[in-house]
Design an enzyme around this catalytic site. Sequence first.
Site, mmCIF file in Angstrom:
data_model
loop_
_atom_site.group_PDB
_atom_site.id
_atom_site.type_symbol
_atom_site.label_atom_id
_atom_site.label_comp_id
_atom_site.label_asym_id
_atom_site.label_seq_id
_atom_site.Cartn_x
_atom_site.Cartn_y
_atom_site.Cartn_z
ATOM 1 N N LYS A 1 20.407 40.459 4.162
ATOM 2 C CA LYS A 1 20.393 39.302 2.438
ATOM 3 C C LYS A 1 19.764 38.315 3.456
ATOM 4 C CE LYS A 1 22.239 43.395 -0.572
ATOM 5 N NZ LYS A 1 23.060 42.798 -1.406
ATOM 6 N N PHE B 1 17.385 33.996 -0.775
ATOM 7 C CA PHE B 1 16.317 34.571 -1.662
ATOM 8 C C PHE B 1 16.085 35.638 -1.698
ATOM 9 C CE2 PHE B 1 16.472 29.333 -0.462
ATOM 10 C CZ PHE B 1 16.679 28.687 -2.099
ATOM 11 N N ASP C 1 17.716 21.852 14.878
ATOM 12 C CA ASP C 1 18.595 23.111 14.782
ATOM 13 C C ASP C 1 18.892 24.792 14.897
ATOM 14 O OD1 ASP C 1 20.751 23.954 12.262
ATOM 15 O OD2 ASP C 1 19.641 25.008 10.992
HETATM 16 P P1 AMP Z 1 17.999 35.616 7.058
HETATM 17 O O1 AMP Z 1 17.441 35.646 4.775
HETATM 18 O O2 AMP Z 1 16.743 35.077 6.918
HETATM 19 O O3 AMP Z 1 19.047 35.640 6.577
HETATM 20 O O4 AMP Z 1 18.147 36.839 6.669
HETATM 21 C C1 AMP Z 1 18.251 38.025 6.928
HETATM 22 C C2 AMP Z 1 19.120 38.567 7.642
HETATM 23 O O5 AMP Z 1 18.124 39.631 7.423
HETATM 24 C C3 AMP Z 1 19.283 38.211 8.911
HETATM 25 O O6 AMP Z 1 20.420 37.984 8.761
HETATM 26 C C4 AMP Z 1 18.918 39.403 9.680
HETATM 27 O O7 AMP Z 1 20.372 40.017 9.995
HETATM 28 C C5 AMP Z 1 18.193 39.841 8.971
HETATM 29 N N1 AMP Z 1 16.517 39.790 9.263
HETATM 30 C C6 AMP Z 1 15.882 39.053 9.056
HETATM 31 N N2 AMP Z 1 14.927 38.281 9.352
HETATM 32 C C7 AMP Z 1 15.298 39.843 10.443
HETATM 33 C C8 AMP Z 1 14.126 40.110 11.478
HETATM 34 N N3 AMP Z 1 13.067 39.560 11.617
HETATM 35 N N4 AMP Z 1 14.200 41.285 12.687
HETATM 36 C C9 AMP Z 1 14.926 42.129 12.153
HETATM 37 N N5 AMP Z 1 16.057 42.091 11.252
HETATM 38 C C10 AMP Z 1 15.913 40.504 10.352
#
Ligand code: AMP
Length: 411
Positions: free
Chosen positions: A151, A154, A267
Site C-alpha cells: 500500500k 495514494f 534521493d
Molecule cells: P509504493 O506506493 O511505491 O510505496 O508501494 C507500496 C508497496 O508496494 C511498496 O512498499 C512495495 O512493497 C510494493 N511495490 C511497489 N511497487 C512495486 C513493484 N514495482 N514491484 C513489487 N512491489 C512493489
Amino acid sequence: MASVRSITQQLAGMDVAPKPAPSAPTRPAHAKQPSQQNVAKLLTKFAAPNPMGKAPSSSSSSLRPPNTNTNPNPGAAAAPGEGRTPAADPIGALDIGRYDGGFEQDNEKRGEKVYGEAAEELALDSSVSRYVHPTREWNLGTFDIGKPLGKGKFGRVYMVRTKGEPNYVLALKTLYKSEIVASRVEKQIRREIEIQQNLRHPNVLRLYGYFHDEKRIFLMLEFAGKGELYKQLSKHGCFSDKRSARYIDQMADALSYLHSKHVIHRDIKPENLLLGINGELKIGDFGWSVHAPGNRRMTMCGTLDYLPPEMVEQKEHNEKVDYWALGVLTYEFLIGNPPFEDRSGVNATYRRIAKVDLKIPPHVSPDARDLIIKLLKYNPEHRIPLKDVANHPWITKYRPKGLSRGGSDAY
Ligand code: AMP
C-alpha cells in the site's frame, strides 16, 4: 508534516531554496521514512514509453516484443516491449496469487471524482500521451489481478498479469486523483512522467504504460520480484562486502546512465531501491529527481542522512549530490546505519555532514574504506567519478566474471 509540504511546494514551483527543516526527525536506522516518502513515492516509477518508438498497430501491440532481444538484462522480469519471448521468460510462469478485492473496496470508500484543471492534469494515459510515443490502450480489464504487493499513500499495488498473450506479469499501482489533488502534487506527477519517459536501464524500474478512470490513475510498473531493499537491510542489519559491492556497482551504472540523460536523482537511499526477480537492484523512486541540463539547482530536498554538505549549506548543487549519496549508501550497507546519523537531532546531523565527520569502524575492509572516503568529499568536484567507482578495486573484486560493468546480474 509542514516542512515536507513546504519543500514539496517549492519543488513544484521549481526551486526556491527553503530553509532546512529543523523539526524534521532524523531517520532511525532502517525505519522506512513515512512522511517525505509519501510525497516522493507517489512520483515513482513512471512512464517508460513504447520502446519500439512507434504507434502500435493491431497486429503489433506495444506489449509485443520486437524480434530481437534488446533486453540488456538477461535474467530480468518480463518486460513488455523489451524483446523477450514469453515462453523463454521465467517470470511469465509466476503465480500471481489471489486477489482480495481491494481495488473495488478501495474505490467504494475513497476517492472522489476530480474536475476542471486538475482533471486535465491527471488525465494520464500512455496511449494518448503527448510526451511519449503512444502505447496500446489499457484498462483494468486488460489484467488478471493477483495478490496485493503493498500500500502506498495514494493507493494499493497489486501483482497482475495481462490476460492476453504473452501474459506479462507486472505491478499495477493505483493513485487516487482526489488524494493527489489534496496533496497538491498533480504537477509533480506530470513532471515525473517527463523525467522518466525515456529512461531505460536494467537497474532503473520501468513503467510500461499508464491509464486512468474517473477517480484513479493506474501505473503499469515493472514487477520487482524480490521487493524492497530496505527490508533486506533491516532483516540482515548490514550486507557483506560482496553483496554491498555488487549493489554499489549497479547503482553507479544506473546513476551514470541517469546523469548522461541530465537526470539528477537526489534521493538515493535504501527505501527507494527495489530488487528484481534475480535480486538485481532497481532504482524505483524518482520523487525528488530533477531534469537539469546544464543547470545548477538550489532546492532543499532528500533524506537528511543522505544530504550532501552543499545541500545542507543551501549552496548550489549538481549531479555530484548523487555521488555523495552513493558514499552514504555504501557505508549504510556495510555498517548498518548512515554515517552522519545523530540521534540528538537534525541540526546535529547537519553539523556532522557539513564537517564530514566520518568515522569508519575498523572492521571495514581497506578497499571499501577507500571508496567511501573518496565518495564522501566535502568538495563535490573532489568526489570520485562514477566511471572510477566502476573500476575501483573493491568493486571489480566482487563483480561477477564476464561482466565489464555494474549491469543487472551483479547482485
Ligand atoms: P509504493 O506506493 O511505491 O510505496 O508501494 C507500496 C508497496 O508496494 C511498496 O512498499 C512495495 O512493497 C510494493 N511495490 C511497489 N511497487 C512495486 C513493484 N514495482 N514491484 C513489487 N512491489 C512493489
